[in-house]
Design an enzyme around this catalytic site. Structure first.
Site, PDB file in Angstrom:
ATOM      1  N   GLY A 188      27.346  23.829  21.833  1.00 53.62           N
ATOM      2  CA  GLY A 188      26.520  24.705  22.648  1.00 53.62           C
ATOM      3  C   GLY A 188      27.285  25.211  23.862  1.00 53.62           C
ATOM      4  O   GLY A 188      28.331  24.666  24.242  1.00 53.62           O
ATOM      5  N   CYS A 189      26.768  26.257  24.495  1.00 51.37           N
ATOM      6  CA  CYS A 189      27.488  26.895  25.594  1.00 51.37           C
ATOM      7  C   CYS A 189      27.498  26.031  26.855  1.00 51.37           C
ATOM      8  O   CYS A 189      28.556  25.767  27.431  1.00 51.37           O
ATOM      9  CB  CYS A 189      26.919  28.285  25.869  1.00 51.37           C
ATOM     10  SG  CYS A 189      25.125  28.338  26.089  1.00 51.37           S
ATOM     11  N   PHE A 190      26.313  25.576  27.298  1.00 48.35           N
ATOM     12  CA  PHE A 190      26.276  24.665  28.436  1.00 48.35           C
ATOM     13  C   PHE A 190      27.086  23.409  28.124  1.00 48.35           C
ATOM     14  O   PHE A 190      27.824  22.900  28.965  1.00 48.35           O
ATOM     15  CB  PHE A 190      24.836  24.255  28.749  1.00 48.35           C
ATOM     16  CG  PHE A 190      24.155  25.082  29.807  1.00 48.35           C
ATOM     17  CD1 PHE A 190      24.792  25.411  30.997  1.00 48.35           C
ATOM     18  CD2 PHE A 190      22.852  25.519  29.634  1.00 48.35           C
ATOM     19  CE1 PHE A 190      24.154  26.159  31.981  1.00 48.35           C
ATOM     20  CE2 PHE A 190      22.200  26.266  30.605  1.00 48.35           C
ATOM     21  CZ  PHE A 190      22.856  26.584  31.778  1.00 48.35           C
ATOM     22  N   ALA A 191      26.939  22.903  26.896  1.00 43.67           N
ATOM     23  CA  ALA A 191      27.643  21.682  26.508  1.00 43.67           C
ATOM     24  C   ALA A 191      29.147  21.865  26.616  1.00 43.67           C
ATOM     25  O   ALA A 191      29.868  20.958  27.067  1.00 43.67           O
ATOM     26  CB  ALA A 191      27.257  21.281  25.091  1.00 43.67           C
TER      27      ALA A 191
END
Length: 321
Positions: free
Chosen positions: A131-134
């Protein structure tokens, strides 16, 4: 040449993926599938591709025409799609949803964070793209976890509106998002699971809280994560740790000045800054949520699988201004 098929071709991540792949010297796009846009010109949806792509969205395709399938469908749809793929398909699959990211859901998929799992990615034929935030948060923490120095972590991170996908909603349309900011999913964001699993992979026994407060920004793309924790390392020791960890990573760069989103938008770069304030170590990490946080990282994973230069097709310049 690598024959590529894109499934779920009408969204933001698919548009970025097409933009990258049409300039990749070892790729031919065999088909771009979209149930909602079938029969229409690809550039009628992805208007930035006018003059670059002369293809129509397909509905029914032969998946065996592709050496690798990129799945750009909404979260929750990839698993049923994979289950229905004909057994005759022998290619690779790179999924950009969250369906296979967690260990309990992996079903043979390898978590595709190159800065942590490069050797496993190189041997895999199914990749769960992070994921992007991850991605932004893990790049701020990996060196500490690798050295077993993580304890309770505090994170504030802000993302652009494209992180919510192409379909408009109450918190993504212009009149609400412009000149505005808001907090959402405090301490409960869906990316916490994959972050925690990676930290435990590198630092077995890690059981500390990861306190994450995400924010919506009034800009289209990019993520800035501000991370801090107690740390006994001096600033010089922390910088040495980070520089050594990322020394052979082509896209993650340590910077001295406070990084900003415009430095990375439109690129597969991650910029990381480390500073010490009393007993707190403060790490800033910035990425483009659609490139390093999605489609660019997916192409990076494809390059690794096929033994290509990891940066092939990804030497992209930021917009800067």
């Amino acid at each position: 040449m690598i024959n590529v098929g894109i499934v779920g071709g009408a969204g933001y991540t698919a548009g970025e993926l097409i933009r990258i792949l049409i300039h990749h010297p070892q790729v031919k796009i065999s088909f771009i599938q979209s149930s909602s846009q079938a029969g229409l010109e690809v550039c009628s949806t992805h208007t930035d591709l006018v003059g670059n792509v002369d293809m129509l969205f397909a509905k029914d395709v032969d998946y065996n025409e592709a050496d690798v399938l990129f799945l750009c469908m909404g979260h929750g749809r990839s698993k049923s799609f994979v289950d229905a793929i004909p057994t005759s398909f022998e290619g690779n699959i790179i999924d950009l949803s969250n369906d296979f990211r967690l260990n309990e859901d992996a079903d043979g998929f390898v978590y595709g964070l190159p800065e942590c799992n490069k050797e496993a990615i190189a041997k895999a034929n199914k990749i769960a793209n992070p994921g992007c935030f991850a991605t932004a948060i893990q790049l701020a923490l990996l060196p500490l976890a690798n050295a077993a120095l993580l304890n309770e972590v505090h994170i504030h991170a802000i993302t652009g509106s494209t992180g919510a996908g192409q379909a408009p909603s109450a918190t993504t349309h212009f009149s609400w998002r412009n000149n505005n900011a808001s907090v959402y999913k405090s301490f409960s964001h869906q990316h916490l699971g994959e972050i925690g699993e990676t930290m435990q992979q590198l630092q077995p026994g890690f059981r500390h809280d990861i306190n994450f407060v995400p924010m919506r920004g009034n800009f289209p793309r990019g993520i800035l994560a501000s991370v801090y924790l107690d740390c006994d390392l001096s600033e010089e020791e922390a910088l040495k740790l980070y520089n050594e960890y990322y020394s052979d990573q082509p896209f993650t760069h340590m910077v001295k000045s406070s990084p900003d989103v415009k430095q990375v938008v439109n690129t597969n770069k991650a910029l990381v800054q480390v500073k010490k304030h009393n007993n707190k170590l403060h790490i800033i990490s910035v990425i483009d949520n659609l490139v390093k946080g999605a489609s660019g990282q997916a192409v990076q994973n494809m390059n690794i699988i096929y033994g290509l230069d990891e940066a092939m097709g990804l030497q992209l310049k930021s917009v800067a201004f």
